[in-house]
Design a protein around this motif. Structure first.
Motif, mmCIF file in Angstrom:
data_model
loop_
_atom_site.group_PDB
_atom_site.id
_atom_site.type_symbol
_atom_site.label_atom_id
_atom_site.label_comp_id
_atom_site.label_asym_id
_atom_site.label_seq_id
_atom_site.Cartn_x
_atom_site.Cartn_y
_atom_site.Cartn_z
ATOM 1 N N PRO A 34 0.826 -1.213 0.000
ATOM 2 C CA PRO A 34 0.000 0.000 0.000
ATOM 3 C C PRO A 34 0.862 1.267 0.000
ATOM 4 O O PRO A 34 1.906 1.321 0.655
ATOM 5 N N MET A 35 0.395 2.289 -0.702
ATOM 6 C CA MET A 35 1.113 3.568 -0.783
ATOM 7 C C MET A 35 0.114 4.716 -0.663
ATOM 8 O O MET A 35 -1.016 4.631 -1.160
ATOM 9 N N PHE A 36 0.571 5.806 -0.019
ATOM 10 C CA PHE A 36 -0.280 6.971 0.243
ATOM 11 C C PHE A 36 0.262 8.162 -0.538
ATOM 12 O O PHE A 36 1.338 8.686 -0.220
ATOM 13 N N SER A 37 -0.487 8.576 -1.557
ATOM 14 C CA SER A 37 -0.055 9.667 -2.424
ATOM 15 C C SER A 37 -0.698 10.979 -1.980
ATOM 16 O O SER A 37 -1.922 11.088 -1.879
ATOM 17 N N ALA A 38 0.153 11.972 -1.718
ATOM 18 C CA ALA A 38 -0.307 13.263 -1.193
ATOM 19 C C ALA A 38 -0.130 14.355 -2.230
ATOM 20 O O ALA A 38 0.902 14.413 -2.921
ATOM 21 N N PHE A 54 4.926 6.243 4.642
ATOM 22 C CA PHE A 54 4.939 7.689 4.427
ATOM 23 C C PHE A 54 3.739 8.166 3.596
ATOM 24 O O PHE A 54 3.258 7.443 2.718
ATOM 25 N N GLN A 55 3.305 9.376 3.874
ATOM 26 C CA GLN A 55 2.541 10.163 2.909
ATOM 27 C C GLN A 55 3.575 10.803 1.994
ATOM 28 O O GLN A 55 4.530 11.429 2.473
ATOM 29 N N ILE A 81 -4.404 11.430 -0.714
ATOM 30 C CA ILE A 81 -4.662 12.559 0.175
ATOM 31 C C ILE A 81 -4.759 13.793 -0.719
ATOM 32 O O ILE A 81 -3.749 14.309 -1.199
ATOM 33 N N PRO A 82 -5.981 14.256 -1.009
ATOM 34 C CA PRO A 82 -6.161 15.323 -1.993
ATOM 35 C C PRO A 82 -5.808 16.706 -1.438
ATOM 36 O O PRO A 82 -5.611 16.879 -0.229
ATOM 37 N N GLY A 97 -7.473 14.214 -10.456
ATOM 38 C CA GLY A 97 -7.350 13.997 -9.026
ATOM 39 C C GLY A 97 -5.994 13.423 -8.658
ATOM 40 O O GLY A 97 -5.218 12.984 -9.507
ATOM 41 N N ILE A 98 -5.705 13.391 -7.365
ATOM 42 C CA ILE A 98 -4.399 12.956 -6.898
ATOM 43 C C ILE A 98 -4.103 11.511 -7.312
ATOM 44 O O ILE A 98 -2.990 11.195 -7.752
#
Length: 324
Positions: A34-38, A54-55, A81-82, A97-98
């Motif tokens: 999983p990855m969190f794209s900011a 990480f974000q 994370i928009p 979108g992000i």
């Protein structure tokens, strides 16, 4: 004293013998990261409750995607994370979108890496719930339209698999219909088919900034006490043409993993969720456990229970162990 002819320890005598008779195998190919794209530039913010996760802004996401691919991990799943949130989560289904921009960047840089996208609104709504709010609760049918639009926008951006996590009734059918109608009949749906209203999600809500601003999600996520309900949920998604079934969380629901594996023949995914990851990290930081051995034993237990694939924040660390 007379022993029986069969002595179980004969097959445990050394490492080679143990490997020869091993019944369950964990492979790098079984892992999804999983990855969190900011939104923004030059962002790499460690999530306090999830050490090592990480974000990240898109350029850092791409760099980590290259690392993931080099380790042999076949797939990532993206959460966004928009820049801004609103009542109906417009960034979730915006063509710019992000997540849509992140998909394009990853596929341009690492085209061989399979990109899975979480399809939900909770990361994009200002209230933190997974759909459109009416009369203080999530309106199921109004939400389906937005989820379908979100999945379609992900497919258009280049996603390989879409994964609805919202737990709205009928969302797999709605997504399948819109994908098929727009020449994306080849895109599989990885359904969060059996998703419980769990306290194990706490650190994820820090990561995705998706804590509900009122109430909770128990009107749409499942009661942790229920077992038979899981069969009904999974059966509905099979009827609606899901391509994968998922059980979330995994560690406290190994019995459910086994149940679903025995009843359905679709590929089964276990989500080794944030709280499960954070407990191992916290205990290891205290010196109370051997982190590597507990990590590998935990993932192996999910495989033994019936998981074909495991979404896990441990994926990179586990891949390094498996690649030795």
């Amino acid at each position: 004293m007379f022993f029986p002819e069969y002595r179980a320890r004969r097959l445990r005598r050394n490492d080679t013998m143990r490997r020869m008779v091993r019944e369950t195998h964990l492979r790098v190919d079984d892992l999804i990261y999983p990855m969190f794209s900011a939104f923004g530039k030059n962002i790499k913010k460690e999530i306090v409750s999830m050490p090592g996760i990480f974000q990240q802004s898109i350029e850092h996401i791409v760099a980590e995607a290259r690392e993931v691919h080099a380790l042999g991990i076949p797939a990532v799943i993206l959460f966004g994370i928009p820049e801004t949130k609103d009542a109906v989560g417009q960034d979730a289904y915006s063509e710019t979108g992000i997540i849509q921009e992140t998909i394009r960047a990853i596929k341009a840089a690492v085209p061989e890496l399979t990109v899975i996208t979480d399809v939900c609104l909770c990361e994009y709504t200002d209230h933190g719930h997974c759909g459109v709010i009416k009369n203080g609760d999530v309106d199921n049918d109004a939400t389906l339209q937005l989820l379908a639009a979100e999945a379609l926008s992900h497919a258009r951006a280049g996603a390989d698999i879409v994964a609805p996590s919202d737990m709205m009734d009928g969302r797999v059918a709605a997504i399948r219909e819109i994908l098929d109608a727009n020449d994306f009949s080849h895109i599989p749906i990885m359904s969060y088919a059996v998703k419980y209203a769990s306290a194990y999600y706490g650190p994820f809500r820090d990561a995705a900034e998706s804590t509900p601003q009122f109430g909770d999600r128990r009107s749409y996520q499942m009661d942790p006490a229920n077992r038979r309900e899981a069969f009904r949920e999974a059966a509905l998604d099979v009827q609606e043409c899901a391509d994968f079934l998922m059980v979330k969380p995994a560690l406290a629901y190994l019995d459910i993993l086994r149940d679903i594996k025995e009843r359905f023949d679709l590929p089964l995914v276990a989500y080794n969720v944030s709280g499960e990851y954070s407990m191992i990290k916290a205990a290891a930081a205290k010196g109370w456990i051997d982190e590597e051995r507990v990590m590998m034993e935990t993932l192996l237990g999910m495989k033994r229970a019936g998981a074909d694939l495991i979404i896990t924040y441990h994926a990179k660390d586990a891949a390094k162990v498996l690649n030795r």
